[in-house]
Design an enzyme around this catalytic site. Structure first.
Site, short mmCIF file in Angstrom:
data_model
loop_
_atom_site.label_atom_id
_atom_site.label_comp_id
_atom_site.label_asym_id
_atom_site.label_seq_id
_atom_site.Cartn_x
_atom_site.Cartn_y
_atom_site.Cartn_z
N GLY A 188 -5.42 34.68 19.90
CA GLY A 188 -5.93 36.04 20.08
C GLY A 188 -6.44 36.65 18.79
N ASP A 189 -7.13 37.78 18.94
CA ASP A 189 -7.65 38.54 17.80
C ASP A 189 -8.66 37.76 16.96
OD1 ASP A 189 -5.88 40.53 18.62
OD2 ASP A 189 -4.27 39.71 17.37
N LYS B 282 -13.25 38.63 19.48
CA LYS B 282 -14.01 38.52 20.75
C LYS B 282 -14.79 39.81 21.02
CE LYS B 282 -10.04 37.72 22.82
NZ LYS B 282 -9.15 37.52 21.66
N GLY C 57 -6.41 44.05 22.38
CA GLY C 57 -6.97 45.09 21.50
C GLY C 57 -8.24 44.52 20.92
N HIS C 58 -9.37 45.03 21.38
CA HIS C 58 -10.67 44.49 20.94
C HIS C 58 -11.37 45.52 20.06
CE1 HIS C 58 -10.70 41.59 24.62
NE2 HIS C 58 -9.69 41.40 23.81
N GLN D 165 -6.90 37.89 25.17
CA GLN D 165 -5.92 36.90 24.72
C GLN D 165 -6.67 35.61 24.33
OE1 GLN D 165 -4.91 38.82 27.79
NE2 GLN D 165 -4.27 40.10 26.11
#
Ligand code: GDP
Ligand code: IMO
Ligand code: MG
Length: 423
Positions: free
Chosen positions: A12-13, A16, A40-41, A223
């Site tokens: 993740g992170d 994206k 959290g994007h 994710q």
């Protein structure tokens, strides 16, 4: 017709959100297909930072339809807050739609997430405590409440009362927690339902018709591959399927309609929460990477664990997602180090392997095999083409492509949507 999927290839992170925002420009609709507000994007557009948890990262692009698919779990209070925050910044959200089949995160999901984590003690997963796991558990257990129920008062009241009978027993008798009051939950949630009713729709037909009409559809992953319930480092995973296959079930799209799959990765690796991480640098080097890349969670603010890029992971991600392109971020960040290590294989019992094991016990026996690269200490944040990158950066990127066997199409050299090299 062009359908594109963007997925995370690590924990993740990976960035994206930044690429979704960019690719949304030439898409007609953007669809989130899994996860919830555990995501959290971050998007940085014209110096303004946006952190989106539920609303697709295409929303900053005027006129694009943004859809929250059936595979997503929706916390209605969070959704309303996010809508308001965007509206306050002048972003129109009338183009947002939420699947009537998406499951609703209820207060008992959040409470149980917290209580379960507490009871796991040393074995806690480090969840975001947003109620994600318990909500997906109810979905598979067939006691979940969907958006179509939330906006139907009669059905909703019945379902909450039925659920609370058992949930309160579990909360009180198993975990020693404080039971929830049905009337309070009902009145709070009915209000959310009234406010969200205009957004709820049978989005599957909209997605299908868009594909039929040859429109450009972008599917936004949340994710990542190694947080996937089936393919991740189980049990240190989330409770959904963030891999590209999740589009089929989380948006209702047959596999033949998927054209391209972008796998997003960082030029290093980060992880939030517990679980194995073979190339982790739990030392000064990890601290340096964290500070250079500003690796603090967008959702929980937790410091992210940092380490070297692990190509055994990316190769595995390429396979399970069917990646057609790589999109790498933080190339600016990693180049600031004088020496960079790249994990190209694992060594297990004296043998080299490029297979990522299923068993965490076996994974713990794997030692990363590194190749060393020189950094490129000059500032690359304004570079616009691959050819203009320093030779050391090109060498690093070409080696990644070579080992993973997938071409790099997008290179991130900074946070801003414009700081992307299209190869
Ligand atoms: P996501 O969950 O995959 O959308 O990623 P996050 O937004 O949680 O985390 C990515 C972080 O890296 C954010 O703070 C981004 O602003 C930042 N970021 C993304 N791409 C780049 C890049 O190429 N360089 C730098 N320096 N920062 C980036
Ligand atoms: P984006 O979309 C990073 C992690 C949590 C925890 C595990 C399970 O921003 O990449 P959960 O609350 O889902 O039950 O927690 O998964 N996790 C993430 N880590 N980025 C995310 O999303 C994450 N979503 C969940 O930290 O380890
Ligand atoms: Mg994130």
């Amino acid at each position: 017709m062009a359908t594109r999927v963007v997925v995370g290839t690590q924990w993740g992170d990976e960035g994206k959100g930044k690429y979704i925002d960019m690719l949304a420009k030439d898409s007609d609709i953007v669809v989130r297909f899994s996860g919830g507000n555990n995501a959290g994007h971050t998007i940085v557009a014209n110096g303004v930072k946006y952190a989106l948890h539920l609303i697709p990262s295409g929303i900053l692009n005027e006129g694009k339809t943004c859809i929250i698919g059936n595979g997503v779990v929706v916390d209605p209070a969070v959704l309303l807050k996010e809508i308001k925050e965007l509206n306050d910044k002048g972003i129109d959200t009338s183009r947002l739609l939420v699947s009537d089949r998406a499951h609703v995160i209820m207060p008992y999901h959040r409470l149980l997430d917290e209580l379960q984590e507490k009871f796991r003690g040393d074995n806690s997963i480090g969840t975001t405590k947003r109620g994600i796991g318990p909500c997906y558990s109810d979905k598979t257990e067939r006691s979940g409440i969907r958006m179509c129920d939330l906006i139907d008062e009669e059905v909703f009241v019945d379902k909450v009362k039925e659920n609370l009978k058992t949930k309160n027993l579990i909360i009180e008798k198993v975990y020693g927690g404080q039971k929830l009051d049905a009337d309070q939950v009902i009145s709070e949630y009915l209000e959310y339902g009234r406010k969200l009713k205009g957004y709820v729709a049978d989005v599957n037909s909209i997605i299908f018709e868009s594909i039929e009409q040859d429109k450009n559809v972008l599917f936004e992953g949340a994710q990542a591959t190694f947080l996937d319930l089936d393919f991740g480092t189980y049990p240190y995973v989330t409770s959904s399927n963030p891999v590209a296959g999740g589009v089929c079930t989380g948006a209702g799209v047959g596999p033949v309609f998927i054209n391209e799959v972008y796998g997003v990765l960082k030029a290093y690796t980060s992880r939030v929460g517990a679980g194995p991480f073979p190339t982790e640098q739990d030392n000064e080097m990890g601290d340096t990477i964290r500070e250079l890349g500003w690796e603090y969670g967008t959702t929980t603010g937790r410091p992210r664990r940092c380490g070297w890029l692990d190509l055994v992971m990316i190769k595995y991600a390429a396979r399970v997602n069917g990646l057609t392109a790589l999109a790498i971020n933080h190339v600016d960040t990693i180049g600031k180090l004088p020496k960079i290590m790249l994990c190209v294989a694992y060594k297990k019992n004296g043998q080299e392997t490029r297979n990522f094991p299923s068993s965490l016990k076996e994974l713990a026996q794997c030692e990363p095999v590194y190749e060393e690269f020189d950094g490129w200490e000059e500032d690359i944040s304004k570079v616009k083409s691959f050819n203009d990158l320093p030779d050391n950066a090109k060498k690093y990127l070409r080696r990644i492509e070579e080992i993973v066997g997938v071409k790099i199409k997008l290179i991130g050299v900074g946070k801003e949507r414009e700081q992307t090299i299209i190869v």
